[in-house]
Write an enzyme that holds these catalytic residues in place. Structure first.
Site, short mmCIF file in Angstrom:
data_model
loop_
_atom_site.label_atom_id
_atom_site.label_comp_id
_atom_site.label_asym_id
_atom_site.label_seq_id
_atom_site.Cartn_x
_atom_site.Cartn_y
_atom_site.Cartn_z
CD GLN A 90 -1.89 -15.67 9.27
OE1 GLN A 90 -2.29 -14.52 9.26
NE2 GLN A 90 -1.82 -16.41 8.17
CG HIS A 108 -2.67 -14.90 15.00
ND1 HIS A 108 -3.35 -14.70 13.82
CD2 HIS A 108 -1.65 -13.99 15.00
CE1 HIS A 108 -2.75 -13.73 13.12
NE2 HIS A 108 -1.71 -13.30 13.80
N GLY A 175 -3.51 -20.87 2.29
CA GLY A 175 -4.83 -20.52 2.81
C GLY A 175 -4.86 -19.28 3.68
#
Ligand code: OAD
Length: 235
Positions: A90, A108, A175
């Site tokens: 992401q 993203h 994460g």
């Protein structure tokens, strides 16, 4: 038990020890900036200069940052694991690439790319972006934006990602807080298809109950240990 088809999803936490701020931790980017103003098409429509400046600051921080041992360990797993390792991030930084990951799916988008809001042309972009920049394809001025996915926009490569998730036997989230869909839904999709699920994070994420296993701690310490175990035959 080994895994032959692994999907790894990373989020801001994997780059935290490289000095890039996360979004939702205390003092994170969404404490400092209004998400609606800097990370939506509507915000860009209202105040494009503010949005470009926000991403100019992200790009400048990214240039100063270096990959940490978590990025390096993921790249090592991708190169040395006997099965298939798909890395979906992401993150819009390029730290996985700079750690020599052979393949990275940036769902993203990427800070170091530009997108023309008028014609859809995409190209590489290294420096600051401003309102006077023009698109090299259609020559429009004032339509150049970072090639990142904003809230309300469709993430990139979703079909390819879902195909890998449907076909994986181990799904690992590293994460990420599990707060933003569709990425936050990948763990449930992987589980439904029978994959084992592992979370590697500083603290349990929003969808912690969907993971079979958890490794808690800073990614720069936990990820290399996990990768060593995977390559050594254990976990
Ligand atoms: P978040 O900021 O939501 O979550 C970061 C996660 O990393 C949290 O669960 C932290 O506990 C964890 N973390 C922090 N430091 C860590 C460390 N050193 N080691 C391991 N884990 C650590 O970031 P994302 O989940 O990536 O989207 O956010 C997802 C999306 O929301 C982003 O891609 C961005 C954001 O708004 C857009 O801008 C469209």
């Amino acid at each position: 038990m080994g895994a032959s088809r692994i999907v790894i999803l990373t989020g801001a936490g994997v780059s935290a020890e490289s000095g890039l701020g996360t979004f939702r931790d205390v003092g994170g980017l969404w404490d400092q900036y209004d998400l609606d103003e800097v990370a939506t098409p509507e915000g860009y429509g209202r105040n494009p200069a503010l949005v470009l400046d926000f991403y100019n600051a992200r790009r400048a921080n990214c240039r100063k940052a270096a990959p940490n041992p978590a990025h390096a360990a993921i790249a090592r797993l991708q190169r040395q694991h006997r099965g298939r390792v798909t890395l979906v991030t992401q993150n819009i930084d390029d730290l996985h690439e700079r750690a020599d990951s052979p393949e990275v799916i940036h769902m993203h988008g990427r800070l170091l790319r530009a997108l023309c809001a008028a014609c859809g042309h995409q190209w590489g972009w290294a420096g600051d972006m401003g309102l006077g920049d023009h698109c090299p394809s259609c020559a429009s001025v004032g339509t150049v934006r970072p090639d990142v996915v904003w809230f309300g926009e469709m993430p990139y490569q979703m079909e390819a990602i879902w195909a890998r998730i449907e076909d994986c036997d181990l799904f690992v989230a590293i994460g990420t807080s599990g707060a933003v869909y569709p990425a936050a839904g990948f763990v449930a999709d992987a589980r439904d298809r029978g994959a084992r699920t592992l979370e590697i994070n500083l603290e349990p994420s929003d969808n912690a109950s969907l993971f079979d296993q958890r490794l808690l701690g800073p990614a720069g310490e936990t990820v290399p240990v996990w990768v060593e175990g995977m390559l050594g035959g254990g976990e």
